[in-house]
Design an enzyme around this catalytic site. Structure first.
Site, PDB file in Angstrom:
ATOM      1  CE  LYS A  10       0.182   3.050   7.607  1.00  0.00           C
ATOM      2  NZ  LYS A  10       1.163   3.021   6.482  1.00  0.00           N
ATOM      3  CG  PHE A  58      11.293   2.660   2.771  1.00  0.00           C
ATOM      4  CD1 PHE A  58      10.314   2.070   3.559  1.00  0.00           C
ATOM      5  CD2 PHE A  58      11.572   2.101   1.520  1.00  0.00           C
ATOM      6  CE1 PHE A  58       9.619   0.947   3.120  1.00  0.00           C
ATOM      7  CE2 PHE A  58      10.880   0.969   1.073  1.00  0.00           C
ATOM      8  CZ  PHE A  58       9.906   0.394   1.885  1.00  0.00           C
ATOM      9  NE  ARG A  91      -3.614  -4.816   0.682  1.00  0.00           N
ATOM     10  CZ  ARG A  91      -2.499  -4.340   1.235  1.00  0.00           C
ATOM     11  NH1 ARG A  91      -2.348  -4.323   2.542  1.00  0.00           N
ATOM     12  NH2 ARG A  91      -1.533  -3.869   0.490  1.00  0.00           N
ATOM     13  CB  THR A  97       1.630   0.652  -1.033  1.00  0.00           C
ATOM     14  OG1 THR A  97       1.112  -0.665  -0.837  1.00  0.00           O
ATOM     15  CG2 THR A  97       2.595   1.003   0.079  1.00  0.00           C
ATOM     16  NE  ARG A 108      -2.715   2.789   2.239  1.00  0.00           N
ATOM     17  CZ  ARG A 108      -2.106   1.611   2.233  1.00  0.00           C
ATOM     18  NH1 ARG A 108      -1.948   0.950   1.104  1.00  0.00           N
ATOM     19  NH2 ARG A 108      -1.644   1.092   3.366  1.00  0.00           N
ATOM     20  CG  ASN A 122       0.209   4.570   3.179  1.00  0.00           C
ATOM     21  OD1 ASN A 122       0.260   4.602   4.410  1.00  0.00           O
ATOM     22  ND2 ASN A 122       0.746   3.606   2.477  1.00  0.00           N
ATOM     23  CG  HIS A 125      -1.500  -1.475   8.469  1.00  0.00           C
ATOM     24  ND1 HIS A 125      -0.500  -1.965   7.674  1.00  0.00           N
ATOM     25  CD2 HIS A 125      -2.053  -2.550   9.095  1.00  0.00           C
ATOM     26  CE1 HIS A 125      -0.444  -3.285   7.816  1.00  0.00           C
ATOM     27  NE2 HIS A 125      -1.370  -3.666   8.678  1.00  0.00           N
TER      28      HIS A 125
HETATM   29  N1  UDP Z   1       6.275   2.397   2.479  1.00  0.00           N
HETATM   30  C1  UDP Z   1       7.014   3.490   2.041  1.00  0.00           C
HETATM   31  N2  UDP Z   1       7.728   3.373   0.851  1.00  0.00           N
HETATM   32  C2  UDP Z   1       7.701   2.229   0.102  1.00  0.00           C
HETATM   33  C3  UDP Z   1       6.928   1.135   0.569  1.00  0.00           C
HETATM   34  C4  UDP Z   1       6.234   1.254   1.753  1.00  0.00           C
HETATM   35  O1  UDP Z   1       7.042   4.541   2.677  1.00  0.00           O
HETATM   36  O2  UDP Z   1       8.347   2.183  -0.969  1.00  0.00           O
HETATM   37  C5  UDP Z   1       5.526   2.514   3.753  1.00  0.00           C
HETATM   38  C6  UDP Z   1       4.055   2.886   3.517  1.00  0.00           C
HETATM   39  O3  UDP Z   1       3.636   3.752   4.576  1.00  0.00           O
HETATM   40  C7  UDP Z   1       3.387   1.522   3.603  1.00  0.00           C
HETATM   41  C8  UDP Z   1       4.227   0.812   4.669  1.00  0.00           C
HETATM   42  O4  UDP Z   1       5.556   1.266   4.427  1.00  0.00           O
HETATM   43  O5  UDP Z   1       2.017   1.620   3.960  1.00  0.00           O
HETATM   44  C9  UDP Z   1       4.140  -0.707   4.614  1.00  0.00           C
HETATM   45  O6  UDP Z   1       4.511  -1.168   3.359  1.00  0.00           O
HETATM   46  P1  UDP Z   1       3.737  -2.360   2.629  1.00  0.00           P
HETATM   47  O7  UDP Z   1       4.551  -2.744   1.443  1.00  0.00           O
HETATM   48  O8  UDP Z   1       3.396  -3.425   3.624  1.00  0.00           O
HETATM   49  O9  UDP Z   1       2.406  -1.646   2.066  1.00  0.00           O
HETATM   50  P2  UDP Z   1       0.862  -1.695   2.552  1.00  0.00           P
HETATM   51  O10 UDP Z   1       0.568  -3.114   2.950  1.00  0.00           O
HETATM   52  O11 UDP Z   1       0.742  -0.719   3.704  1.00  0.00           O
HETATM   53  O12 UDP Z   1       0.068  -1.235   1.361  1.00  0.00           O
HETATM   54 MG    MG Z   2       1.601  -4.475   4.177  1.00  0.00          MG
END
Ligand code: UDP
Ligand code: MG
Length: 167
Positions: A10, A58, A91, A97, A108, A122, A125
Site C-alpha cells: 500500500k 471509515f 496473512r 488488520t 503490520r 497497515n 493487503h
Molecule cells: N480498515 C480500517 N479500519 C477498520 C477496518 C479496516 O482502517 O476498522 C482498513 C485497513 O487498512 C484494512 C482495510 O481497511 O487493511 C481492509 O479491511 P479488511 O477488514 O478487509 O482487513 P484486511 O483483510 O486488510 O486485514
Molecule cells: Mg480483507
C-alpha cells in the site's frame, strides 16, 4: 491446497521504502511470485477493491489511503503469490488488520500504525479467502500479465480500439 493471493504494498509501505523488507519477509513462505506491477490506482479500482467496506464510516478515508492521498507516493505495488496455502501463509506473516493488535514481529505489527484519522495504515493487503483472491486478482491483473493460468479465459477480437504505444 495450491492457491493464489493478491498482495498489495500500500502507499504507506512504498513511501516508507519498505518494499524490500516486505518481499524478504514474504520470501519466508517459499511461495512463487507469478505476477507483479506498479499501479496508478483509480478511484473506481479502489472502490471496487474495498467494496465490502462501503457502508463503514471509515470507507472514504480507506479509499483515500489506497489512492495514496495521504502519502507522497500515489501508487501501489500489486503482486500474486502462488503455492501451497498461499493465503494462510501470507496473512500470517502480514498479521492482524489492526496494527496495534498484530503480532509485533509480523509485517503490520512491525511497520503499521493507526492514524489520527482512525485509518489502519497497515502497509500491505493480502486476500482473505480464495473467492476474494479471484475477485481481486481479476480487478488488478489481466490474464497475460500472470505467468500461470489461474482462471478460465476467452479470446476476444477488438476493433477500433485506441491504445497508447511508444512514439
Ligand atoms: N480498515 C480500517 N479500519 C477498520 C477496518 C479496516 O482502517 O476498522 C482498513 C485497513 O487498512 C484494512 C482495510 O481497511 O487493511 C481492509 O479491511 P479488511 O477488514 O478487509 O482487513 P484486511 O483483510 O486488510 O486485514
Ligand atoms: Mg480483507
Amino acid at each position: 491446497m495450491i492457491e493464489q493471493a493478491l498482495i498489495l504494498v500500500k502507499p504507506d509501505g512504498l513511501s516508507k521504502s519498505l518494499t524490500g523488507n516486505i518481499l524478504t519477509r514474504l520470501s519466508e513462505t517459499k511461495l512463487e511470485i507469478i505476477a507483479a506491477r506498479m499501479v496508478r490506482v483509480t478511484k473506481k479500482l479502489a472502490e471496487e477493491h474495498y467494496q465490502h467496506l462501503k457502508d463503514k464510516p471509515f470507507f472514504p478515508a480507506v479509499i483515500k489511503y489506497l489512492l495514496g492521498e495521504y502519502h507522497d507516493r500515489k501508487k501501489v505495488m500489486a503482486m500474486i503469490y502462488w503455492g501451497e496455502d498461499a493465503i494462510k501463509k501470507c496473512r500470517q506473516l502480514a498479521g492482524a488488520t489492526n496494527p496495534e493488535e498484530a503480532e509485533p514481529t509480523s509485517i503490520r505489527g512491525s511497520y503499521g500504525r493507526i492514524t489520527t484519522r482512525g485509518v489502519y495504515e497497515n502497509v500491505i493487503h493480502v486476500s482473505g479467502n480464495p473467492a476474494d483472491a479471484e475477485r481481486e486478482i481479476k480487478l488488478w491483473f489481466q490474464p497475460d500479465e500472470i505467468i500461470v493460468d489461474l482462471y478460465p479465459t476467452k479470446d476476444i477480437v477488438l476493433n477500433s480500439v485506441t491504445k497508447k504505444t511508444w512514439a
